[in-house]
Design an enzyme around this catalytic site. Structure first.
Site, PDB file in Angstrom:
ATOM      1  N   ASN A 111      -3.586 -27.843  41.471  1.00  0.00           N
ATOM      2  CA  ASN A 111      -3.192 -29.086  42.164  1.00  0.00           C
ATOM      3  C   ASN A 111      -4.134 -29.297  43.335  1.00  0.00           C
ATOM      4  O   ASN A 111      -4.064 -28.555  44.309  1.00  0.00           O
ATOM      5  CB  ASN A 111      -1.776 -28.957  42.748  1.00  0.00           C
ATOM      6  N   ASN A 134      -3.838 -15.320  38.025  1.00  0.00           N
ATOM      7  CA  ASN A 134      -4.847 -16.285  38.514  1.00  0.00           C
ATOM      8  C   ASN A 134      -6.306 -15.949  38.266  1.00  0.00           C
ATOM      9  O   ASN A 134      -7.173 -16.815  38.448  1.00  0.00           O
ATOM     10  CB  ASN A 134      -4.673 -16.573  40.021  1.00  0.00           C
ATOM     11  N   CYS A 146       2.107 -18.097  55.222  1.00  0.00           N
ATOM     12  CA  CYS A 146       1.920 -16.949  54.329  1.00  0.00           C
ATOM     13  C   CYS A 146       0.719 -16.160  54.812  1.00  0.00           C
ATOM     14  O   CYS A 146      -0.282 -16.731  55.243  1.00  0.00           O
ATOM     15  CB  CYS A 146       1.686 -17.419  52.894  1.00  0.00           C
ATOM     16  N   CYS A 172       3.257 -26.757  43.424  1.00  0.00           N
ATOM     17  CA  CYS A 172       2.932 -25.402  43.906  1.00  0.00           C
ATOM     18  C   CYS A 172       1.658 -25.398  44.727  1.00  0.00           C
ATOM     19  O   CYS A 172       0.685 -26.022  44.377  1.00  0.00           O
ATOM     20  CB  CYS A 172       2.674 -24.452  42.759  1.00  0.00           C
ATOM     21  N   CYS A 194      -4.705 -16.706  50.016  1.00  0.00           N
ATOM     22  CA  CYS A 194      -5.367 -17.101  48.761  1.00  0.00           C
ATOM     23  C   CYS A 194      -6.157 -18.389  49.024  1.00  0.00           C
ATOM     24  O   CYS A 194      -5.639 -19.329  49.641  1.00  0.00           O
ATOM     25  CB  CYS A 194      -4.339 -17.307  47.658  1.00  0.00           C
ATOM     26  N   CYS A 254      12.863 -25.171  44.066  1.00  0.00           N
ATOM     27  CA  CYS A 254      11.746 -24.344  44.502  1.00  0.00           C
ATOM     28  C   CYS A 254      11.944 -24.055  45.989  1.00  0.00           C
ATOM     29  O   CYS A 254      12.097 -24.981  46.783  1.00  0.00           O
ATOM     30  CB  CYS A 254      10.438 -25.095  44.247  1.00  0.00           C
ATOM     31  N   SER A 283       1.556 -13.919  40.057  1.00  0.00           N
ATOM     32  CA  SER A 283       0.463 -14.899  40.084  1.00  0.00           C
ATOM     33  C   SER A 283      -0.832 -14.159  39.800  1.00  0.00           C
ATOM     34  O   SER A 283      -1.438 -13.585  40.702  1.00  0.00           O
ATOM     35  CB  SER A 283       0.402 -15.569  41.464  1.00  0.00           C
ATOM     36  N   CYS A 297      -4.893 -22.069  47.961  1.00  0.00           N
ATOM     37  CA  CYS A 297      -3.503 -22.423  48.282  1.00  0.00           C
ATOM     38  C   CYS A 297      -3.388 -23.039  49.675  1.00  0.00           C
ATOM     39  O   CYS A 297      -3.874 -22.463  50.653  1.00  0.00           O
ATOM     40  CB  CYS A 297      -2.647 -21.161  48.185  1.00  0.00           C
ATOM     41  N   SER A 348       8.279 -15.063  42.671  1.00  0.00           N
ATOM     42  CA  SER A 348       6.860 -15.067  42.301  1.00  0.00           C
ATOM     43  C   SER A 348       6.065 -14.343  43.381  1.00  0.00           C
ATOM     44  O   SER A 348       6.180 -14.659  44.570  1.00  0.00           O
ATOM     45  CB  SER A 348       6.394 -16.518  42.177  1.00  0.00           C
ATOM     46  N   GLU A 408       9.374 -26.094  53.419  1.00  0.00           N
ATOM     47  CA  GLU A 408       9.617 -27.110  52.399  1.00  0.00           C
ATOM     48  C   GLU A 408      10.260 -26.511  51.159  1.00  0.00           C
ATOM     49  O   GLU A 408      10.076 -25.337  50.845  1.00  0.00           O
ATOM     50  CB  GLU A 408       8.287 -27.780  52.028  1.00  0.00           C
ATOM     51  N   GLY A 454       5.172 -19.079  51.219  1.00  0.00           N
ATOM     52  CA  GLY A 454       5.381 -17.673  51.546  1.00  0.00           C
ATOM     53  C   GLY A 454       5.275 -16.722  50.383  1.00  0.00           C
ATOM     54  O   GLY A 454       5.330 -17.111  49.219  1.00  0.00           O
ATOM     55  N   GLU A 455       5.123 -15.452  50.732  1.00  0.00           N
ATOM     56  CA  GLU A 455       5.069 -14.359  49.754  1.00  0.00           C
ATOM     57  C   GLU A 455       6.428 -13.650  49.814  1.00  0.00           C
ATOM     58  O   GLU A 455       6.705 -12.895  50.755  1.00  0.00           O
ATOM     59  CB  GLU A 455       3.912 -13.406  50.120  1.00  0.00           C
TER      60      GLU A 455
HETATM   61  N1  SAH Z   1       3.353 -16.463  47.226  1.00  0.00           N
HETATM   62  C1  SAH Z   1       3.905 -16.418  45.921  1.00  0.00           C
HETATM   63  C2  SAH Z   1       4.817 -17.593  45.632  1.00  0.00           C
HETATM   64  C3  SAH Z   1       4.412 -18.928  46.182  1.00  0.00           C
HETATM   65  S1  SAH Z   1       2.977 -19.659  45.448  1.00  0.00           S
HETATM   66  C4  SAH Z   1       2.803 -16.328  44.879  1.00  0.00           C
HETATM   67  O1  SAH Z   1       1.648 -16.492  45.222  1.00  0.00           O
HETATM   68  O2  SAH Z   1       3.123 -16.052  43.728  1.00  0.00           O
HETATM   69  C5  SAH Z   1       3.632 -20.216  43.888  1.00  0.00           C
HETATM   70  C6  SAH Z   1       2.598 -20.402  42.802  1.00  0.00           C
HETATM   71  O3  SAH Z   1       1.734 -21.500  43.126  1.00  0.00           O
HETATM   72  C7  SAH Z   1       1.669 -19.205  42.593  1.00  0.00           C
HETATM   73  O4  SAH Z   1       1.588 -18.874  41.224  1.00  0.00           O
HETATM   74  C8  SAH Z   1       0.329 -19.690  43.091  1.00  0.00           C
HETATM   75  O5  SAH Z   1      -0.721 -19.039  42.430  1.00  0.00           O
HETATM   76  C9  SAH Z   1       0.411 -21.162  42.769  1.00  0.00           C
HETATM   77  N2  SAH Z   1      -0.494 -22.026  43.518  1.00  0.00           N
HETATM   78  C10 SAH Z   1      -0.849 -21.899  44.804  1.00  0.00           C
HETATM   79  N3  SAH Z   1      -1.685 -22.925  45.144  1.00  0.00           N
HETATM   80  C11 SAH Z   1      -1.829 -23.694  44.044  1.00  0.00           C
HETATM   81  C12 SAH Z   1      -2.522 -24.901  43.770  1.00  0.00           C
HETATM   82  N4  SAH Z   1      -3.215 -25.526  44.709  1.00  0.00           N
HETATM   83  N5  SAH Z   1      -2.447 -25.416  42.532  1.00  0.00           N
HETATM   84  C13 SAH Z   1      -1.684 -24.812  41.585  1.00  0.00           C
HETATM   85  N6  SAH Z   1      -0.981 -23.693  41.794  1.00  0.00           N
HETATM   86  C14 SAH Z   1      -1.061 -23.137  43.014  1.00  0.00           C
HETATM   87 FE1  SF4 Z   2       0.679 -17.046  49.820  1.00  0.00          FE
HETATM   88 FE2  SF4 Z   2       1.272 -17.441  47.241  1.00  0.00          FE
HETATM   89 FE3  SF4 Z   2      -0.230 -19.201  48.591  1.00  0.00          FE
HETATM   90 FE4  SF4 Z   2      -1.233 -16.822  47.977  1.00  0.00          FE
HETATM   91  S1  SF4 Z   2      -0.603 -18.412  46.515  1.00  0.00           S
HETATM   92  S2  SF4 Z   2      -1.412 -17.839  49.969  1.00  0.00           S
HETATM   93  S3  SF4 Z   2       0.554 -15.535  48.190  1.00  0.00           S
HETATM   94  S4  SF4 Z   2       1.891 -18.722  48.997  1.00  0.00           S
END
Ligand code: SAH
Ligand code: SF4
Length: 366
Positions: free
Chosen positions: A307, A233, A126, A350, A130, A119, A231, A133, A208, A106, A176-177
């Site tokens: 979110n 967090n 991934c 995100c 996390c 985006c 990230s 996510c 990111s 997506e 993805g990462e």
């Molecule tokens: N994998 C990379 C990039 C994709 S995630 C990373 O983790 O940085 C992009 C961003 O979305 C990251 O900062 C992550 O912490 C955030 N994210 C993931 N799940 C989320 C959620 N449910 N609500 C808000 N931000 C979220």
């Molecule tokens: Fe992967 Fe980024 Fe989601 Fe963590 S926050 S699971 S690194 S996409």
């Protein structure tokens, strides 16, 4: 009984055809040379593919009719295709792309007054797991190729009739990462930033990462590279390891050291993304520790209220709590913004990017 002419074309026949979409100049030169054409025609095709964003050989008016006919017969021009688009009330659109092997990723198109931000996904799924996510719940399926990364940009710009010259920002904040797929990412970046093609300036591209120190070090070694966002967090190792397994490999100290050593251009800052999880990462102490972390290198902070998505046990904090953290950080002298995630009503924000049917486990573990 199916008739002979009802049967699908043999796979081997199709697979033997080269695909020009997503090739760089060297690849295109090699392709045309193999057809017995002068190599410089590869440069013309590059401009047609990425500056003009042509998607059918017949559009390549810079080439002779004879060559177009030959390319039509012998070379594919096949990008990821948009199979679903969901417009959100805020003006953004979430797109699902189908790849050649039927997998889907997506991307989100977000128009602003002065630019459009796309985006992008870097992987199907991934590996990082996390806990907050949705993509992390899928597990890793595979890396995207450079062509599949560039293809998301071409497909979204064409879908929305993007005019040449209007600024485009790219953020690798979809599925993805990106630093787990750095070779393909940098190959895509070279094509996307090439002045003869899409010409997206490197400073408009942000990658990111969840904090792969080895990848951060490698990225810092490229003379021309995208900007970096981390990230973060969470602000203690115990909290961060609980929600981001990568922290058990590279902890906060290792991360801070890698970011302090990351070679920045003048005026460049590293973005610290900070997902706000109610009762988990949103205390004033978190704010103070976040400020201390951010003081070790030029940084700006992006607070992201969580979110909610199906299967997650987390909640976003109340507005007053978000405002208090924002104030604390800005009083500590940090540039800070709050990301009001776009596309929330269509699950395009995100961490909500997960294709139905690709979920590895139906529920998060907490
Ligand atoms: N994998 C990379 C990039 C994709 S995630 C990373 O983790 O940085 C992009 C961003 O979305 C990251 O900062 C992550 O912490 C955030 N994210 C993931 N799940 C989320 C959620 N449910 N609500 C808000 N931000 C979220
Ligand atoms: Fe992967 Fe980024 Fe989601 Fe963590 S926050 S699971 S690194 S996409």
């Amino acid at each position: 009984m199916p008739q002979l002419w009802d049967l699908p074309a043999p796979e081997a026949g199709r697979a033997a055809r080269p695909n020009a979409a997503g090739l760089d100049t060297a690849g295109l030169k090699a392709l045309v040379s193999a057809l017995g054409e002068p190599a410089w025609r590869g440069g013309q095709i590059f401009e047609g593919l990425y500056r003009q964003r042509w998607t059918r050989w017949e559009q390549f008016s810079s080439l002779s009719k004879a060559l177009r006919t030959r390319l039509e017969a012998e070379v594919d021009l096949s990008w990821p295709t948009i199979v679903q688009s969901q417009a959100s009330e805020d003006g953004s659109t979430k797109h699902a792309f189908e790849l050649a092997d039927g997998k889907q990723v997506e991307g989100v198109y977000m128009p602003y007054d002065d630019r459009v931000t796309l985006c992008l996904s870097s992987q199907v799924g991934c590996a990082m797991g996390c806990t907050f996510c949705a993509t992390g719940q899928m597990g890793i399926i595979r890396n995207l190729t450079a062509a599949e990364i560039v293809g998301q940009v071409v497909a979204m710009l064409n879908h929305h009739g993007h005019p040449e010259g209007r600024p485009v920002n790219l953020v690798f904040m979809g599925m993805g990462e990106p630093l787990h797929n750095l070779d393909h990412l940098m190959a895509a970046f070279a094509i996307l930033s090439d002045p003869k093609g899409l010409a997206i300036p490197p400073r408009r591209v942000t990658v990111s990462t969840s904090g792969l120190v080895s990848g951060i070090e490698r990225l810092g070694g490229f003379p021309k590279r995208p900007r970096l966002a981390l990230s973060l967090n969470a602000t203690t190792d115990a909290h961060r390891s609980a929600i981001m397994p990568v922290n058990r490999v590279w902890n906060l100290e290792a991360l801070a050291a890698a970011l302090a050593a990351f070679p920045l251009q003048s005026g460049e800052r590293i973005t610290l993304e900070y997902v706000l999880l109610k009762g988990v990462t949103d205390s004033p102490e978190d704010g103070r520790r976040l400020a201390a972390f951010a003081r070790r290198f030029p940084a700006k902070v992006n607070l992201i209220p969580f979110n909610p998505h199906e299967g997650s046990g987390f909640q976003p904090p109340e507005e007053s709590r978000i405002a208090a953290l924002c104030r604390l950080l800005s009083e500590a002298g940090l540039p800070v913004s709050v990301r009001r995630s776009r596309g929330q009503d269509v699950a395009g924000a995100c961490g909500q990017l997960v294709r139905e049917g690709q979920t590895r486990k139906p529920k998060a573990e907490n």
